[in-house]
Design a protein around this motif. Structure first.
Motif, PDB file in Angstrom:
ATOM      1  N   SER A 143       0.825  -1.205   0.000  1.00 25.49           N
ATOM      2  CA  SER A 143       0.000   0.000   0.000  1.00 25.49           C
ATOM      3  C   SER A 143       0.862   1.258   0.000  1.00 25.49           C
ATOM      4  O   SER A 143       0.463   2.292  -0.541  1.00 25.49           O
ATOM      5  N   ASP A 144       2.035   1.162   0.603  1.00 27.98           N
ATOM      6  CA  ASP A 144       2.948   2.308   0.656  1.00 27.98           C
ATOM      7  C   ASP A 144       3.761   2.457  -0.623  1.00 27.98           C
ATOM      8  O   ASP A 144       4.592   3.367  -0.727  1.00 27.98           O
ATOM      9  N   GLY A 145       3.538   1.558  -1.579  1.00 26.54           N
ATOM     10  CA  GLY A 145       4.231   1.664  -2.860  1.00 26.54           C
ATOM     11  C   GLY A 145       5.508   0.859  -2.947  1.00 26.54           C
ATOM     12  O   GLY A 145       6.260   0.997  -3.929  1.00 26.54           O
ATOM     13  N   LEU A 231      -7.639  -2.887 -10.203  1.00 27.39           N
ATOM     14  CA  LEU A 231      -7.605  -2.881  -8.747  1.00 27.39           C
ATOM     15  C   LEU A 231      -6.158  -2.752  -8.297  1.00 27.39           C
ATOM     16  O   LEU A 231      -5.286  -3.474  -8.785  1.00 27.39           O
ATOM     17  N   GLY A 232      -5.908  -1.804  -7.402  1.00 29.29           N
ATOM     18  CA  GLY A 232      -4.546  -1.566  -6.939  1.00 29.29           C
ATOM     19  C   GLY A 232      -4.485  -1.347  -5.446  1.00 29.29           C
ATOM     20  O   GLY A 232      -5.491  -1.488  -4.734  1.00 29.29           O
ATOM     21  N   PHE A 233      -3.305  -1.019  -4.950  1.00 29.24           N
ATOM     22  CA  PHE A 233      -3.104  -0.728  -3.539  1.00 29.24           C
ATOM     23  C   PHE A 233      -3.090   0.773  -3.314  1.00 29.24           C
ATOM     24  O   PHE A 233      -2.697   1.550  -4.194  1.00 29.24           O
ATOM     25  N   GLY A 234      -3.498   1.188  -2.122  1.00 28.99           N
ATOM     26  CA  GLY A 234      -3.409   2.593  -1.768  1.00 28.99           C
ATOM     27  C   GLY A 234      -4.708   3.140  -1.211  1.00 28.99           C
ATOM     28  O   GLY A 234      -5.718   2.437  -1.104  1.00 28.99           O
ATOM     29  N   SER A 235      -4.658   4.402  -0.857  1.00 33.55           N
ATOM     30  CA  SER A 235      -5.802   5.058  -0.237  1.00 33.55           C
ATOM     31  C   SER A 235      -6.387   6.115  -1.160  1.00 33.55           C
ATOM     32  O   SER A 235      -5.677   6.693  -1.991  1.00 33.55           O
ATOM     33  N   THR A 236      -7.699   6.338  -1.012  1.00 33.81           N
ATOM     34  CA  THR A 236      -8.394   7.390  -1.743  1.00 33.81           C
ATOM     35  C   THR A 236      -9.130   8.252  -0.713  1.00 33.81           C
ATOM     36  O   THR A 236      -9.155   7.938   0.475  1.00 33.81           O
TER      37      THR A 236
END
Length: 351
Positions: A143-145, A231-236
């Protein structure tokens, strides 16, 4: 049903004072570190807003917290089951270890007995518990890349294929299935009742589920298919908003959620979910009462199916539905969580 105990503020003062009166009976879980401790722990004291208090080691473990290596809460109070104590101590000693049933057998334990004992006590098997512990850090790293190889190492996997398989069992998809420029983003949210995964696009929340729920892999694969792999990781923005609203909810400040939701279901299913959201916090309904409120008193089974298909936990409060006799009924996140949510919402009854 409600458990009477000192207030959380009193317990926090006991933590500051290292009061031995609660040793082995109350434990503090610290959201900022993911660790749980005895109240007599000599470690630096956390901020009040990061603390939640629990009556058992099992609750802390179910909620995804790791035992402190300074105060050794697993030994506090003398766990009455030496089998559980032995394995939890082994897990604490090496959280990156990839456990298999053969490893349990080599300890002189019967894998089937271990499986039943942990399932009865914690609502998950020992192998499931160990796998979630290992994959938590990897999900956050992604999630942090971070690169997949970095996430693999964060989870303690030497083999890339073993990491992919373990990740897919928990999430339903391989790390490589997630795309950097995806429409939907999946992120990890820690709560007092355990970790949750939130999936949002730029404007709406599509999924909010407890990690470990059996339906989670299937639901994520369905979203993956519906978006053709976007679909990916991370926040919106919706993920950040729901995280803030969950924090307010669990702290007793507000039971209202205003994050925009994206429903994935038939018109009838969506109507059931809307009806669930009309049940005030602190109240409960039966399947029959919910069906009657929709003008379909004979559709009890269909209402039950729609209730079980809910993939936005807490916000769409399917936990507020009880059996016809007032008993707790099936809940995808675990009956112990359902009980905790109902107890928590008693504080909102007069709000």
């Amino acid at each position: 049903m409600l458990y009477e105990r000192p207030t959380d503020d009193s317990l926090y003062q006991a933590l500051l004072d290292r009061d031995p009166a609660f040793d082995g009976r109350i434990f503090v879980a610290v959201r900022s570190t993911g660790i749980f401790c005895r109240l007599t722990c000599p470690a630096r004291k956390p901020k009040r807003e990061n603390c939640s208090f629990h009556e058992s080691v099992s609750t802390c473990l179910q909620e995804g917290f790791r035992p402190c290596k300074r105060c050794h809460p697993l030994s506090a109070g003398g766990d009455p089951d030496p089998l559980i104590d032995q394995l939890l101590t082994a897990l604490q000693a090496d959280t990156s270890r990839l456990w298999r049933e053969g490893d349990i057998a080599r300890l002189g334990l019967d894998p089937s007995t271990v499986r039943r004992t942990f399932k009865r006590r914690f609502g998950m098997t020992f192998l499931e518990m160990a796998r979630i512990s290992r994959l938590r850090d990897s999900f956050q790293a992604l999630s942090d890349g971070d690169r997949v190889i970095d996430a693999q190492q964060a989870a303690g996997f030497e083999s890339a294929s073993a990491f992919r398989q373990a990740f897919a069992r928990l999430i339903g998809l391989k790390p490589s299935d997630f795309k950097a420029d995806a429409m939907l983003k999946a992120d990890w949210i820690d709560t007092p009742l355990g970790a949750m995964i939130a999936v949002s696009d730029a404007s709406h929340l599509h999924l909010l589920e407890f990690v470990g729920r059996k339906a989670l892999p299937t639901e994520l694969r369905a979203l993956f298919k519906a978006t053709k792999g976007s679909l990916g990781f991370g926040s919106t923005a919706p993920t950040e908003r729901i995280a803030q609203e969950l924090e307010a909810y669990f702290s007793g400040k507000a039971a209202h959620f205003s994050t925009p939701l994206a429903y994935h279901g038939t018109p009838f299913t969506r109507a059931v979910w809307d009806a669930l959201r009309q049940i005030p916090a602190g109240d409960t309904r039966t399947y029959g009462a919910l069906a009657a409120s929709l003008g379909k008193p004979d559709a009890v089974r269909a209402v039950a199916r729609a209730n079980g298909a809910n993939q936005i936990a807490i916000v769409v409060p399917c936990h507020r539905i009880l059996g016809a006799d007032g008993s707790l009924t099936g809940y995808g996140g675990g009956l112990w969580r359902k009980q905790k949510l109902i107890e928590l919402e008693q504080g909102y009854r007069s709000a």
